[in-house]
Every structure is written in C-alpha cells, then in structure tokens.
Design an enzyme around this catalytic site. Structure first.
Site, PDB file in Angstrom:
ATOM      1  N   SER A 168       0.821  -1.208   0.000  1.00 43.35           N
ATOM      2  CA  SER A 168       0.000   0.000   0.000  1.00 43.35           C
ATOM      3  C   SER A 168       0.854   1.256   0.000  1.00 43.35           C
ATOM      4  CB  SER A 168      -0.858  -0.022   1.262  1.00 43.35           C
ATOM      5  OG  SER A 168      -1.326   1.270   1.567  1.00 43.35           O
ATOM      6  N   GLU A 209       0.288   3.663   1.699  1.00 44.95           N
ATOM      7  CA  GLU A 209       0.358   4.140   3.088  1.00 44.95           C
ATOM      8  C   GLU A 209       1.734   3.856   3.694  1.00 44.95           C
ATOM      9  OE1 GLU A 209      -1.779   5.752   5.287  1.00 44.95           O
ATOM     10  OE2 GLU A 209      -3.164   6.163   3.657  1.00 44.95           O
ATOM     11  N   TYR A 228      -1.863   0.136  10.686  1.00 46.21           N
ATOM     12  CA  TYR A 228      -2.124  -0.496   9.395  1.00 46.21           C
ATOM     13  C   TYR A 228      -0.872  -0.480   8.529  1.00 46.21           C
ATOM     14  CZ  TYR A 228      -3.765  -0.840   4.551  1.00 46.21           C
ATOM     15  OH  TYR A 228      -3.923  -1.180   3.236  1.00 46.21           O
TER      16      TYR A 228
END
Lengths: 341, 323
Positions: free
Chosen positions: A130, A132, A154
């Site tokens: 991801s 992120e 996460y």
C-alpha cells in the site's frame, strides 16, 4: 485450467480481480472468513451455486489467523496463483484494533508464504502492498526505491508484509511480488472510506434522506485511481518471468476538498452547505500527501490507468445515486444467500 | 437505564437477546469484528437494527476490549462472540481456539483490570460434555470431542477461575442446541428446513447429510436468550445447563421437517460420508432442573414446534423473495 486463490475476495479489489480472472478463463477460489452475516454483496453477481458443474468460482472458509487452515487449503486447492488481498484494511480503524491489524494484515501474509514454502507448490504470490507505507513521505513523487515511513498500525503491518514478501523471494526463491498500490476507488469501495462516504452522502442529500455529511481532514492529498484498472496491474505482475515490486499510481494528486468540489458540483450541489468537520475522523498521525510514480510498471508491464480522476468521481456519484434511487423506489436487487463450501 | 453490551451481536442469539433487552428498557450496544462490513442481517430481520449501535471490537485485541468497556461502562456484558460451528472447527482449529478461548480470557482480564462491577454472561456449550451416559447437569464432567468444544471448555474453566480467584460476577450458560429461522444455513437444522422447502417448491436437488443417527436436545433460541438474562439477574453467580430436557434423533427432525411440507424424506435425502465429523457426539441429553428451580426458567417450545416454526418462516421468506 489455471487456478487462483484470492484472499479478501469479498472486498473491492477481490471482486474486480475475481471478475477479471474468470473472464480470462481461470478457476477462482475465494477465501471467506466465518461470519454470522455473510458479506458477499460485491460478488453475488458472479457467484453461481456450488452444485452447478459450470461454476468456476468457489468460496472456501479460511482465516488468515489460522495457519493450519491455510496449509490445508493450499494442499487441497493447489493454486497456481495466490493474491493476498485479505486484511484489516481501514487505516483509521487500525488505531482502535492495532493488535488484530498486525495479526491479519502483517502475520497473515507470512502465514501464506510459509504455507507455500511448506507445501512445495510452485505457485506465484501477490502481496497487496500500500502507498500508506510512504506515510510521512521522504520524497515526492514516491516510487519503488523511496524509503518507507509508515504512520499507522495499518501501515506498520503492511510494512512487515512487504518486507517478508521480499525476504521469501530472496531466501527461498518464491515467486513473490509486491504491488504498491496508491489509492484506488470504485462504486464498490467500503462505505467508510472517504471517497465513497462522499458519494453516498451526496446521494442521500439528493434524495432528501440526509442533509449533513461529516468528514475529517479535507486537506489530505491522494493519488486516486480506478480499482478496475489496478487489478489488471496485479495480474500483469504475476505474468512476468521474474517476480518484482511495482508501484501502481495515476501520477496525479488531489485533495479531499477537490474530490468534494467535483462530486458535489456534478450532482448540482454546493458542498459547503452540507459538509461539517468532525475531529473524530482525524487520524492520530496523518499522511498529508501521496503521489505515485508508476514509470516502472508502465515500462515493464505496459500498464496504464484508463479512468481519469473526474471520470472516477462521476462514476461513483452516478452509482450511488442509482443505488439510493433503487432503494427509495423499492426496486433494489434482492440479496441472494451465498454459501461457502 | 441499564446498559448492556452484547459481543457477537450479529449472530442468531445476539439478535434475539438485543430484542429482549430492548423490550426490558436496556440501552443495548453490540459488537462485531467489523461493524462497517457486517450486514447485520439478523438484527434487521427482526427489526431492531436501528436501535442497536454496533461497534468494531475484536476480543483477541486487548486495547479494543478495554476501549469498549471503558467507553460504554456496561452493567451487563454478554459474550456470544466467536467461531460457532463445530464442523468448521475441525477445519479452523486455531482460529476457533483463539476467538473463543483467548477472546474470553482477554475479556475477563479487561474486566479485572478495570475493576468496575459488571456482570458477565459467557456463552458456554453443551458440546463440552461430549458423549455422556447420564442426562447432563452442571456437575457432569466435560469430555470435549471437537476443537470447538475444547475451546468452549477452556473458556468455561477460565471464567470459573476468575469468579473464584477475583470475585467477578461471571456466569456460563451451558446451552444445548437452540434453533430458529436466524440459524445460519451452515447449521444442519436450517440446512434441512431450507432444502425441504426448496424441494417442496419443485427443486430436484438431493439433500446430502452426514450422520443422521445423532441425537440432540433442540430448543427454541428466543427462549434461551431469556435464560441468559435470568442467569445474570440471580444475586449469586453460577453456571447453568439450559435445555428442553427432551432428546430426539436427527432422523426424527428430518422426518418432521419433510413431513410438514408433505414429502417423504427417504426420497430426497442422501448420505454423504464426507460430512461425517472426525469425532462425533452420538447423544446429547440434559437435565435442566437447576435453571427451573433457581431461575424459574423452563422451555415451552419443544422440538416439534421448533421444526414447524422454522418451516413456516422459511416459506414466508421464500414468498418475499419471489415477490
């Protein structure tokens, strides 16, 4: 017939990927978690009863927290390709359930890699990494060589999964690839993700069911693409001769505010009259700006996103308007119970 | 207004318990692993979804449990969460033990840590007894015969230990099978009822079942959630066996269900050895005397009516789908 196993098949990406693979003639196995209320809305339209001999999509019970069930599954299904899209995938929620997020999103990936190694299967593995991971970005735009700076439980869990995937590739020669995907949205996005929350909010306001929409940080900037384009990129990565890691992104960044402008304007509404800020939706540590450079994927895979940002916004608004219209007029599709084998 | 938190609110029992507690004037908060993703179809079906806020909680995540208990400060806590299928537990033994065993211990630890008085009901299971020669009471020793039962026995003893060691007001309800139209189609009773109704409406399928000679005590779930509530109202925390006291075979259940829709089950049921469990409980039977004496609870709905009600609900649901 090529066999693919998809974890997280009931999610946005899982459903698009299952459609794509079925179209390409694959036999698709989807892993579903036990649950009292089956959440298969996104795949109901491609699911046929398991007793139907023609069916090429099967759902099997399994859990990323249960290594023995994963090992058993690999031994019985013997997939050629595994796409690990299963995760606790909500960044804000990961601050509330950090331990669980690390278990499923981080260790889940390791359990599959271990099961592949244990089974001795010659099978390819895709890990849903991801953007992120870049978090508090150290350079703009972000590409495969940009160092990570994860800013949420996460993202930390995803960082573990990313590195362990690379590690198994290098240590054991597993065909293991990371797709570092920037935000990708669609009408099937979960209803608590900001883009979908906005387009659903618009539909509710349009039909007089609601007047206000509560959001968090409007200044966050993201690189938003269409999920349908991105699952194609996943598949392309798995067809290469050598496993590698690739960034998928549009190369454009837009703020939540710009998304609001476009979406409300398209629906003939003024967002300033409806949107309110609720600090509850702020993350304890925010990621301000994500912008991807997908040159490598474009050159090596020939991948390119087809849907532009304005097209994506309009697609999502249209879909939510249609959904609410059907509900208001009582013509919504009846939900058929789906059973896992 | 007392506050109740129901962990695992989206299941069959969670829905009926929500309905009961709401009718008694409780504020009810429910939990599910992913509140955003759940369709809460059971709560919707009985029309209480709008009155039960659902919070994402994972019982194996300590922070998540602490947050839940400190935020909502429940007077009563009902733990119905966890993997609930015996047959699935043979496929997912680790997740079963984690969600039931570790989940319950995390909950007990959090209650102890917070130190606020609250009452805990934990969903135990008659599966813990295994095969027993005598009708089972609270004194009958456990001989679990599946990963599910092992996990439930673990939770049972952990709870009893916390009650004795730290004085928690915590109770286990050792419930025998209890069914309803909200049962998941994965469970054999609902599977039978659904197949009988489909065949009666013209489906040509065969119903494939494993061992149909097993005997069980099947009750009506809405009555069992009333027992859960009564268990927590008693001033002294104790464990109770909850059952009808009547045991019949699965064959009888099948016969009743098919008979109800005017079919002879012999024509439609096939044996599938794959569905036979690695280790099976042959006979479950219960003596629910303690609950009758101390709680004034007694099952009124027996297995014949359970079958009738499930068939009727299934047929109504079929009609709704057709229209």
């Amino acid at each position: 017939m090529t066999k693919a196993l998809i974890t997280g098949i009931t999610g946005q990406d899982g459903s698009y990927l299952a459609e794509l693979l079925l179209k390409k003639g694959y036999e698709v196995f989807g892993l579903v978690r036990r649950s009292s209320s089956f959440n298969t809305g996104r795949i109901d339209h491609i699911y046929r009863d398991s007793h139907d001999p023609e069916t090429r999509l099967r759902l099997v019970y399994g859990d990323l927290n249960d290594a023995s069930s994963l090992n058993h599954m690999l031994r019985t299904i013997r997939p050629d390709e595994i796409y690990n899209l299963g995760a606790q995938s909500h960044v804000r929620v990961s601050f509330d359930v950090p331990e669980y997020t690390a278990e499923v999103t981080g260790l889940g990936c390791l359990r599959i890699l271990e099961a592949i190694r244990e089974s001795g299967l010659n099978c390819k593995f895709y890990q849903a990494s991801s953007s992120e991971l870049y978090g508090k970005v150290v350079e703009v735009p972000q590409k495969e060589t940009t160092p990570f700076y994860p800013r949420s439980p996460y993202a930390c869990a995803k960082a573990f999964a990313y590195y362990i995937t690379v590690n198994y590739r290098e240590s054991y020669g597993t065909f293991a690839t990371n797709g570092i995907l920037f935000n990708h949205e669609s009408p099937r996005r979960g209803e608590t993700f900001v883009t979908r929350k906005i387009t659903r909010g618009i539909a509710n306001i349009k039909f007089g069911l609601d007047d206000k929409l509560y959001l968090g940080n409007l200044d966050a900037k993201r690189d938003w693409g269409f999920a349908g384009d991105y699952v194609e990129g996943m598949w392309m990565m798995m067809q290469q001769a050598e496993p590698d890691d690739y960034v998928l992104a549009t190369g454009e960044t837009h703020s939540v505010r710009e998304f609001l402008d476009l979406a409300f304007d398209y629906a003939g509404l003024d967002w300033k009259k409806h949107v309110e800020i609720d600090p509850r939706y702020f993350r304890p540590a925010e990621v301000d700006l994500l912008l991807g450079d997908s040159t490598k994927a474009r050159k090596k895979l020939g991948w390119q996103p087809r849907v532009s940002f304005p097209e994506l916004v309009r697609m999502m608004v249209d879909a939510d308007l249609e959904l609410i219209r059907a509900r208001v007029h009582g013509t919504g599709a009846s939900t058929r119970p789906v059973r896992a084998d | 207004m007392p506050t109740a938190v129901i962990c695992g609110v989206t299941g069959q029992d969670g829905a009926y318990l929500s309905e009961l507690l709401l009718s008694k004037g409780y504020q009810v908060i429910g939990t599910s692993r992913d509140a955003e993703a759940t369709r809460a179809s059971n709560l919707r079906r009985i029309g209480v979804a709008d009155r039960v806020p659902i919070v994402s909680t994972t019982l194996t995540d300590f922070r998540s449990v602490m947050q839940l208990l400190t935020k909502y400060k429940p007077d009563e806590l009902y733990n119905l969460a966890g993997q609930s299928s015996v047959s699935l537990s043979f496929e997912q033994p680790v997740e079963t033990l984690e969600s039931i065993g570790q989940g319950t211990i995390t909950l007990l630890e959090a209650i102890r840590f917070i130190g606020r008085p609250m009452r805990l009901y934990n969903a135990g299971s008659a599966e813990c007894f295994g095969d027993s020669a005598e009708p089972c009471t609270e004194e009958t020793p456990f001989r679990p015969r599946s990963p599910y039962a092992v996990a439930k026995a673990t939770a049972h003893w952990a709870l009893a230990n916390y009650r004795e060691a730290y004085g928690l007001h915590a109770c286990t309800g050792i419930l025998f099978n209890h069914e309803s139209p909200l049962r998941s189609p994965r469970f054999v009773t609902r599977k039978i009822v659904a197949a009988a109704c489909r065949i009666a409406s013209g489906s040509k399928e065969k119903l494939k079942l494993g061992n149909i000679d097993v005997e069980r005590d099947w009750g009506w779930a809405p009555e069992y959630v009333d027992a859960m509530w009564r268990i927590l109202q008693h001033p002294v925390p104790k464990d109770y066996v909850i059952a009808t006291g009547v045991t019949v075979s699965l064959r009888d259940f099948i016969q009743a269900a098919f008979g109800h829709v005017g079919l002879n089950w012999h024509d439609h049921v096939e044996n599938n050895p794959e569905l036979i469990r690695p280790s099976e409980i042959r006979r479950g039977h219960a003596n629910p005397q303690l609950a009758r004496e101390l709680l004034g609870w007694q099952a009124k709905v027996h297995v014949e009516q359970v079958v009738t009600r499930m068939i009727e609900a299934e047929r109504t649901a079929e009609k709704v789908l057709e229209n």
